[in-house]
Design an enzyme around this catalytic site. Sequence first.
Site, mmCIF file in Angstrom:
data_model
loop_
_atom_site.group_PDB
_atom_site.id
_atom_site.type_symbol
_atom_site.label_atom_id
_atom_site.label_comp_id
_atom_site.label_asym_id
_atom_site.label_seq_id
_atom_site.Cartn_x
_atom_site.Cartn_y
_atom_site.Cartn_z
ATOM 1 N N TYR A 157 -2.931 -3.333 -10.470
ATOM 2 C CA TYR A 157 -2.756 -2.765 -9.121
ATOM 3 C C TYR A 157 -1.928 -3.711 -8.262
ATOM 4 O O TYR A 157 -1.048 -3.279 -7.510
ATOM 5 C CB TYR A 157 -4.149 -2.508 -8.509
ATOM 6 C CG TYR A 157 -4.141 -2.394 -7.004
ATOM 7 C CD1 TYR A 157 -3.682 -1.230 -6.376
ATOM 8 C CD2 TYR A 157 -4.589 -3.441 -6.198
ATOM 9 C CE1 TYR A 157 -3.655 -1.143 -4.992
ATOM 10 C CE2 TYR A 157 -4.572 -3.357 -4.828
ATOM 11 C CZ TYR A 157 -4.100 -2.208 -4.223
ATOM 12 O OH TYR A 157 -4.070 -2.107 -2.851
ATOM 13 N N SER A 191 0.802 -1.237 0.000
ATOM 14 C CA SER A 191 0.000 0.000 0.000
ATOM 15 C C SER A 191 0.827 1.276 0.000
ATOM 16 O O SER A 191 0.277 2.360 -0.203
ATOM 17 C CB SER A 191 -0.933 0.021 1.200
ATOM 18 O OG SER A 191 -2.051 -0.768 0.933
ATOM 19 N N VAL A 208 1.288 -3.740 3.800
ATOM 20 C CA VAL A 208 0.976 -4.956 4.525
ATOM 21 C C VAL A 208 2.176 -5.931 4.574
ATOM 22 O O VAL A 208 2.193 -6.866 5.359
ATOM 23 C CB VAL A 208 -0.316 -5.555 3.903
ATOM 24 C CG1 VAL A 208 -0.022 -6.295 2.630
ATOM 25 C CG2 VAL A 208 -1.095 -6.373 4.877
ATOM 26 N N LYS A 236 0.479 3.423 -2.916
ATOM 27 C CA LYS A 236 -0.731 4.215 -3.203
ATOM 28 C C LYS A 236 -0.472 5.720 -3.345
ATOM 29 O O LYS A 236 -0.921 6.327 -4.318
ATOM 30 C CB LYS A 236 -1.797 3.939 -2.133
ATOM 31 C CG LYS A 236 -2.339 2.507 -2.185
ATOM 32 C CD LYS A 236 -3.245 2.221 -0.992
ATOM 33 C CE LYS A 236 -3.812 0.810 -1.014
ATOM 34 N NZ LYS A 236 -4.583 0.505 0.211
ATOM 35 N N TYR A 290 -5.106 4.939 7.829
ATOM 36 C CA TYR A 290 -6.427 4.297 7.894
ATOM 37 C C TYR A 290 -7.219 4.719 9.123
ATOM 38 O O TYR A 290 -7.311 5.895 9.443
ATOM 39 C CB TYR A 290 -6.283 2.768 7.879
ATOM 40 C CG TYR A 290 -5.550 2.233 6.693
ATOM 41 C CD1 TYR A 290 -5.915 2.593 5.409
ATOM 42 C CD2 TYR A 290 -4.483 1.369 6.851
ATOM 43 C CE1 TYR A 290 -5.244 2.081 4.311
ATOM 44 C CE2 TYR A 290 -3.807 0.856 5.768
ATOM 45 C CZ TYR A 290 -4.187 1.222 4.492
ATOM 46 O OH TYR A 290 -3.519 0.736 3.426
#
Length: 410
Positions: free
Chosen positions: A191, A64, A261, A67, A243
């Site tokens: 992705y 992530s 992760v 991103k 988050y």
Amino acid sequence: MKTPIPDYLNEVLSTLREDTTGATASYIPELAEANPDLFALAVTTGTGSTYSAGDVDTEFSIQSISKPFAYAAAIMDRGIDRVLESIGVEPSGEAFNELSLEGGTHRPKNPMINAGAIATHGLLVGERADPEARVARTLSMFSQLAGRELRIDESVCASELATADRNLATAHMLRSYGILTSDPHEVVAGYTRQCSILVTVADLSMMAATLANGGVQPRTHERVIDTDVARQVMAVMATAGMYDGAGDWLTRVGIPAKSGVAGGLVGVLPDQVGIGGFSPRLDEHGNSQRARRAFERLSADMGLHLFAPSHGRLEVVGVQRESSREVFTLQGNVQFTAAAELLDLMADSTSLSEVHVDMSRVHSFTDVARRMTLEGLRRLRMDGRRIFINDPLQSLANPDLGDGTYPERS
Ligand code: GLU
């Protein structure tokens, strides 16, 4: 002398190594198998010096952390208005894989949750871009940011794709609302490849330092991201990067950050530093337990908080060598970056018998910069040098050289 920064980073790692709470990501089989004891930390300054400690050569999948950088690429490719049509900028306060679509527009709430990141990937390059071109766009941009050729871990990618039901469901939902216009399978595959790009902690810190510099890579001096795009990305990282823990993180730690992760964590402090951390065990929010705690230590020890006053950044460091003396000059508002530069200059120091530090044009020191400068002087003193300072404002406060002596007046 050696610069003390890696010693400090090693000390942070050794105090946190005993923390074995948390677990590797279980939903991606290849990541579940990772060696949970790996631990590394790197800091890169705006001038491109990297300091690192721990398992610095270990590569791990970016996950992530891709991103925010892919978001930057999408804005550069399609323009901010087009990107905002498809993806919002509100914190979701929810887990990374929640759908979190805005009522009415059905936009994913932000680009840091999976729904927003999948939509981001679908925007890359152009409306009807080839799926391979989108992956190539991320790989080449991340390589420019890191300053070296990165590659994709195909086995991590295959392992995640085999269990990607939730991301596929998300992509189908986005397509049903018209947010995604390409084939959901192709976008999730792209992705997932983007998430499987391999990086080290030094790569992460360099990528973040580029953001901190407003988009200019500190070592190659290449503009990789436009200034206003870098600002947009850092703002979204600050509000949505962590988050469901974003508010607690921003107030307490204050380093806009993004976790992955696989155990990576990247942090950025505008105008100052980029930070990379890695340790595979994750806490209940999916953030690396030890890397998160290491960032907390850096924030507390070094005053690295977005809202800690930095008093602007006019700071200048220099060195002159003449006959028997070496004169280091510090000027302006000295914070981490300048102190780190000073320590590097001191580490390259010759063996001239006198070391002079001219601080007559220093306005202020941050606490960490003051402590770093003092530590440099102590180490030079240990090497048997005579230390002189010109410090009319007594910015160094109580400059005990560690052996009971104090600097002489320059
Ligand atoms: N590739 C992972 C996913 O889409 C990234 C999640 C993360 O790193 O938080 O589930």
